[in-house]
Design an enzyme around this catalytic site. Structure first.
Site, short mmCIF file in Angstrom:
data_model
loop_
_atom_site.label_atom_id
_atom_site.label_comp_id
_atom_site.label_asym_id
_atom_site.label_seq_id
_atom_site.Cartn_x
_atom_site.Cartn_y
_atom_site.Cartn_z
N CYS A 148 8.13 22.60 30.27
CA CYS A 148 7.86 23.93 30.80
C CYS A 148 7.66 23.88 32.32
O CYS A 148 8.59 23.60 33.05
CB CYS A 148 6.69 24.58 30.07
SG CYS A 148 6.63 26.38 30.27
N HIS A 152 7.64 23.89 24.02
CA HIS A 152 6.32 23.39 23.67
C HIS A 152 6.33 22.97 22.20
O HIS A 152 7.05 23.54 21.38
CB HIS A 152 5.25 24.46 23.87
CG HIS A 152 5.00 24.80 25.30
ND1 HIS A 152 4.43 23.92 26.19
CD2 HIS A 152 5.24 25.93 26.01
CE1 HIS A 152 4.32 24.49 27.38
NE2 HIS A 152 4.81 25.71 27.30
#
Length: 494
Positions: free
Chosen positions: A331, A439
């Protein structure tokens, strides 16, 4: 519908833990149960079934309850962004970034209405709600705007249990003071108190317990011993302070960014045998013998990247990649690996300004002014030469859009990816550098195992057992033992 609510004498008293074990206990007794935390402040979030954000703690409690995580399990989420401001997320979607004073002014508008709506929905859909408060219910300076504790219990009609951490000392005074500070209408909601994290001879507590019962007219429900074999996701940065990296021969260095988020991504790695996961402060040096360096998620990508530069750790990351150490960005960490970050939205820089990235990937990330945050569950197939063909699932929470001509890391079947193109992440063909927006990718057992095998040069051997599945199974057994060691079953009507 019936409801029970755990509130604490302070933060980290064990509310989340006891809510989780109670959910697991009721599930195993055949009860349709759901967790509920009206308002949580956390940087560890995940994506619920409605494609909205909730705290990881409530997603975990939902799993213990045998439920799919829902935005109604955590209708209000506050995500700190620095400078005493937090992103306010209501029913999974952001409504703005505010100071605490600004939030107090609108707390009984969208946030409280969302809490009431979610409470009603869960009440209609489930037999029992297991709710959890936040901090202490007796913060008398903010009681008028507290939508996380006994105002919620009142709305639910919940029996309230006060939890005190007896391992820290002062638990008797904390129980007495908390209850005495409550307004009378809320004091009546407290049906009992529990001591948590106890080590020693329980009989030594009896005189103090009897005195508390006499003075308060509130029932003692038991003492929960310190439990070392119940897996709970890391909920806040304090968990990183107490995390022991272990002695594994495979060494994974996760850079502890100033505003690190979703560090629960790396718990499955830490659970594997012979693996050492350590969180490295940017003020320190990366371990020279690290098998992999990971740049994790962050709520402020540009600010945290500048902090790495200030400390010289940016050069260490580049050097590690040059020397053949695997470097992974997740991310915000993935965004840092590119050659440029452009802030069109003005979130961290003046609108349109940019900063150079680490230059390890030929990628540019733009934070657009006209696009909202991506929150979506994702699944796909990995494209990397050492990991090719592995099916993965996870979730995305990001504001940036990444443009790259590098090979993609994951071809998505569902999700968003770099810029809504069903291609996620990127990797280098000439250096061991890769990045992803996914994630939770290490919760995929095969991906985790092949990653560890690759970064260790083949010396790491995966166990036959699934460590995550084993931990969940152990949790269910421990939950029975914990709840049945107290008077909770009687209060629950079991």
């Amino acid at each position: 519908m019936s409801a029970i609510m755990f509130v604490g004498t302070a933060s980290n008293s064990g509310k989340s833990f006891l809510a989780a074990v109670t959910c697991a206990y009721l599930r195993q007794r055949g009860v349709d149960v759901a967790p509920f935390k009206s308002q949580n402040m956390s940087l560890n979030s995940c994506v619920a079934k409605e494609n909205g954000e909730i705290a990881v703690a409530q997603a975990f409690q939902a799993a213990m309850a045998g439920q799919e995580p829902s935005i109604h399990h955590n209708p209000v989420l506050l995500k700190p962004k620095g400078e005493l401001r937090s992103e306010v997320i209501v029913h999974g979607k952001p409504i703005g970034t505010m100071s605490y004073r600004e939030y107090r002014e609108i707390v009984f508008e969208d946030p409280w209405q969302a809490v009431l709506e979610s409470a009603e929905i869960l009440s209609e859909e489930h037999e029992v709600i297991v709710a959890e408060g936040a901090g202490s219910p007796a913060e008398i300076n903010v009681l008028d705007t507290d939508i996380a504790n006994l105002r919620v219990a009142e709305a639910l009609g919940a029996d309230v249990i006060l939890v005190a951490d007896i391992s820290r000392g002062g638990a008797f005074a904390a129980v007495y003071g908390t209850i005495e500070l409550l307004p009378e209408r809320w004091r009546r909601l407290i049906k009992g108190f529990l001591f948590n994290k106890f080590l020693g001879d329980e009989s030594l507590l009896e005189p103090g317990i009897k005195e508390l019962e006499r003075r308060l007219g509130v029932r003692y429900l038991g003492t929960v011993r310190h439990v070392g074999d119940f897996w709970m996701p890391w909920e806040d940065s304090e968990a990183l302070d107490t995390h022991s990296p272990g002695r594994g021969s495979v060494r994974i260095a996760v850079i502890r960014l100033p505003r690190i988020s979703n560090f629960t991504d790396f718990e499955p790695l830490a659970m594997e045998p012979d693996v050492r996961v350590e969180f490295v402060d940017p003020r320190d040096n990366l371990p020279e013998d690290a098998d992999a360096v990971i740049l994790p998620g962050t709520r402020t990508t540009i600010s945290d990247l500048e902090e790495l530069r200030k400390r010289g750790m940016d050069e260490e990351v580049v050097q590690a990649a040059d020397e053949g150490t695997v470097v992974l960005g997740v991310c915000g960490g993935y965004q840092m690996l590119g050659r440029e970050l452009v802030d069109e939205s003005g979130g961290e820089l003046d609108p349109g300004e940019s900063v150079p990235g680490l230059g390890l990937l030929d990628a540019v990330t733009v934070f657009p002014s006209d696009a909202g945050k991506v929150t979506v569950r994702s699944e796909g197939v990995v494209n990397h030469p050492h990991l090719r063909g592995i099916r993965v699932e996870g979730f995305e929470i990001h504001e940036g859009r990444t443009y790259t001509d590098e090979p993609h890391l994951v071809r998505l079947r569902s999700g968003y990816g770099n810029r809504g193109c069903f291609l996620d992440g990127a990797y280098r063909t000439d250096r061991p550098v890769l990045g992803t927006y996914l994630h939770g990718i290490f919760f995929n057992r095969r991906f985790r195992h092949e990653f560890l095998r690759w970064v260790s040069g083949g010396r790491w051997k995966p166990p036959e057992r699934d460590v995550v599945r084993e931990a969940v199974k152990r949790n269910l057994q421990v939950a029975l033992e914990i709840v049945e060691s107290t008077d909770l079953p009687e209060l629950l009507g079991e």
